[in-house]
Write an enzyme that holds these catalytic residues in place. Structure first.
Site, PDB file in Angstrom:
ATOM      1  N   ASP A 157      -8.302  -5.700  -5.952  1.00 49.45           N
ATOM      2  CA  ASP A 157      -7.960  -4.621  -5.028  1.00 49.45           C
ATOM      3  C   ASP A 157      -8.270  -3.255  -5.635  1.00 49.45           C
ATOM      4  O   ASP A 157      -7.716  -2.898  -6.671  1.00 49.45           O
ATOM      5  CB  ASP A 157      -6.464  -4.724  -4.697  1.00 49.45           C
ATOM      6  N   SER A 175       0.843  -1.186   0.000  1.00 43.10           N
ATOM      7  CA  SER A 175       0.000   0.000   0.000  1.00 43.10           C
ATOM      8  C   SER A 175       0.896   1.259   0.000  1.00 43.10           C
ATOM      9  O   SER A 175       1.846   1.334  -0.780  1.00 43.10           O
ATOM     10  CB  SER A 175      -0.926  -0.059   1.219  1.00 43.10           C
ATOM     11  N   HIS A 197      -5.946  -6.732  -1.632  1.00 40.80           N
ATOM     12  CA  HIS A 197      -4.894  -5.779  -1.265  1.00 40.80           C
ATOM     13  C   HIS A 197      -3.649  -6.468  -0.683  1.00 40.80           C
ATOM     14  O   HIS A 197      -3.719  -7.102   0.347  1.00 40.80           O
ATOM     15  CB  HIS A 197      -5.483  -4.806  -0.254  1.00 40.80           C
TER      16      HIS A 197
END
Ligand SMILES: *[C@@H]1O[C@H](CO)[C@@H](O)[C@H](O)[C@H]1NC(C)=O
Ligand SMILES: *[C@@H]1O[C@H](CO)[C@@H](O)[C@H](O)[C@H]1NC(C)=O
Ligand SMILES: *[C@@H]1O[C@H](CO)[C@@H](O)[C@H](O)[C@H]1NC(C)=O
Ligand SMILES: *[C@@H]1O[C@H](CO)[C@@H](O)[C@H](O)[C@H]1NC(C)=O
Ligand SMILES: *[C@@H]1O[C@H](CO)[C@@H](O)[C@H](O)[C@H]1NC(C)=O
Length: 465
Positions: free
Chosen positions: A403, A150, A428
């Site tokens: 995601d 991320s 994710h």
């Protein structure tokens, strides 16, 4: 719905102490880029040397993102699993202004102190820490591999770009490095959220899409307050338009989170959820509900699955917003208001949400009111390679097509050494999670790919030395 300050990683778990590490602190300058303020403070980092070959084993370095570093240490099983094979030292560094790495204690996010919260300062912290871990050697002895997911994945990639002499290569998982203004369509994120639900049945998507209007009409009628509070098990009744908005925001954030953590296994995340949670909740929305009351009853079941899968929650605290306790990511709002500007919008046509255009003026005004700053929409693009990533090297960008953050991800290989790995049915940064019997073969392949690249980067390092 105001333009939202999005928290990148809601994918956080209550720390299970599966992995063991030592907690250490390292002194860094408050300001790496000027010489007028000489204050210093400590950032936290976690270390494990159990597998390390101190002769020449690599350092696996997680570039901490917006939250307490322990959370990332406990959920980046991939690093722990391969450390033994590589005889690696494991380091997780906490990002300044998060967790306990606060330069001004609990006043750090005050307007007069928050200015030193930037990605560049954080990377400079990591560089100093690495120099320390390399014993200040002019010719560092240990190859370093950066990892992150991320925003942490963005930092891992940026770390390699900005400090290639310190970092041999980077695994950047689910890193939305193209999410900046002008680089990706603003509606892509919510289109992907929507497609995750549509994949489980068109009626799932259609029911959610229809539910917003039904809910707003229903909730504003005084006679329904008690019904909604009891049927949806809400902690607070929905009494006015502010409450309705908060409930709508909570639901929207719920769908985003479900899409993000749509993993093939049950997970004990901040929100404990079953395997393939999107599929599970879509079971309640498997047919067209023309009766509005029934539709709301069914949405209530979705809400219950999301908030009370472990049967431990007393009621739905929809006023809590998306600021989940454990992550302590409040600094992210400031980052999103300065350099991490990531436009998002919905159009109600290709997504299942209410229409909300991206309005930079409004976003900017909100930021100024909150932090006294105006966003710099071009800053990160200028600082970190923009769409010219061929200038970089030794980075793997991985993205799962389930995601929503893939909207800003690198899906095509850029050059011989800036490569993309697409995980067809991954959510994710699934590839950074510990391996699991239910893992799809795509993620098994992705992890294998990462390992080969890490080996290659280590070989390159050794050749150079
Ligand atoms: C902030 O930190 C100070 C010093 O540690 C402490 O005395 C104070 O109670 C804290 N305030 C809040 C609101 O937590
Ligand atoms: C609430 O219900 C009562 C009785 O059924 C009705 O008279 C009243 O008009 C309703 N109020 C609203 C705001 O719908
Ligand atoms: C939807 O799910 C319910 C409960 O499992 C089931 O009874 C119903 O037949 C399903 N409807 C359709 C159209 O499949
Ligand atoms: C809608 O469903 C509710 C609850 O099952 C029921 O009481 C009501 O009669 C239904 N309304 C219509 C118009 O069918
Ligand atoms: C954007 O927001 C500004 C400030 O709130 C407002 O004046 C303007 O009308 C908005 N623009 C659009 C297109 O909605």
């Amino acid at each position: 719905m105001l333009p939202k300050l999005l928290i990148l990683t809601l994918v956080v778990a209550l720390a299970k102490s599966e992995y063991k590490y030592e907690t250490k602190y390292f002194k860094v300058p408050l300001d790496h880029f000027g010489y007028q303020r000489s204050e210093e403070f400590q950032i936290k980092y976690l270390v494990n040397d159990d597998y390390w070959n101190t002769n020449n084993g690599p350092i696996f370095f997680y570039t901490g993102n917006e939250g307490q570093i322990e959370v990332f240490a406990q959920h980046t099983g991939f690093m722990w699993e391969i450390a033994q094979e590589f005889n690696a030292k494991i380091v997780f560094a906490e990002h300044r202004y998060y967790g306990t790495s606060m330069p001004f204690g609990n006043k750090s996010l005050d307007k007069e102190h928050v200015g030193y919260l930037t990605s560049a300062q954080a990377l400079a912290d990591y560089a100093d820490l690495l120099d320390h871990l390399q014993d200040h050697a002019v010719k560092p002895k240990y190859p370093v591999i950066a990892f992150g997911g991320s925003y942490g994945g963005m930092l891992a990639a940026y770390f390699r770009m900005k400090y290639p002499h310190l970092v041999s290569g980077a695994i950047a998982a689910s890193a939305p490095v193209h999410m900046y203004p002008g680089m990706a369509p603003c509606d892509a994120y919510f289109r992907i959220v929507t497609s995750s639900f549509a994949l489980e049945g068109q009626s799932c998507r259609d029911n959610i899409k229809r539910s917003w209007k039904v809910l707003r009409n229903f909730a504003t009628s005084a006679n329904n307050t008690a019904w909604l509070k009891s049927k949806w098990n809400l902690c607070d009744p929905v009494k006015n338009t502010t409450d309705v908005q908060q409930l709508v925001d909570f639901l929207q954030s719920m769908y985003e989170t479900l899409a993000m953590v749509n993993y093939p296994f049950e997970s004990d995340f901040l929100v404990p959820l079953p395997a393939y949670p999107v599929r599970v909740v879509c079971q309640y929305l498997n047919e067209t509900f023309n009766n509005n009351t029934v539709l709301l009853e069914q949405i209530g079941k979705v809400l219950d699955t999301f908030t009370n899968y472990d049967k431990k929650s007393k009621c739905v605290d929809y006023k809590k917003g998306s600021d989940y306790g454990n992550l302590d990511a409040s600094g992210w709002d400031y980052q999103a208001c300065t350099e991490m500007v990531m436009p998002m919008c919905t159009n109600g046509q290709y997504d299942m949400f209410e229409v909300e255009p991206w309005n930079f003026t409004r976003f900017s005004e909100d930021c100024h009111a909150k932090f006294g700053v105006y966003p710099q929409p071009d800053a990160a693009r200028i600082a970190y390679g923009g769409d010219r990533l061929a200038a970089a090297s030794n980075i793997v960008f991985s993205n799962g097509l389930l995601d929503p953050w893939t909207a800003g991800g690198i899906l095509n290989t850029v050059s011989e050494s800036v490569e993309a790995v697409v995980i067809l049915n991954g959510a994710h940064h699934l590839d950074l999670m510990p391996s699991h019997p239910s893992d799809p073969s795509t993620v098994v392949y992705a992890r294998d790919f990462h390992k080969h690249r890490i080996q290659k980067w280590i070989r390159q390092f050794r050749k150079m030395n």
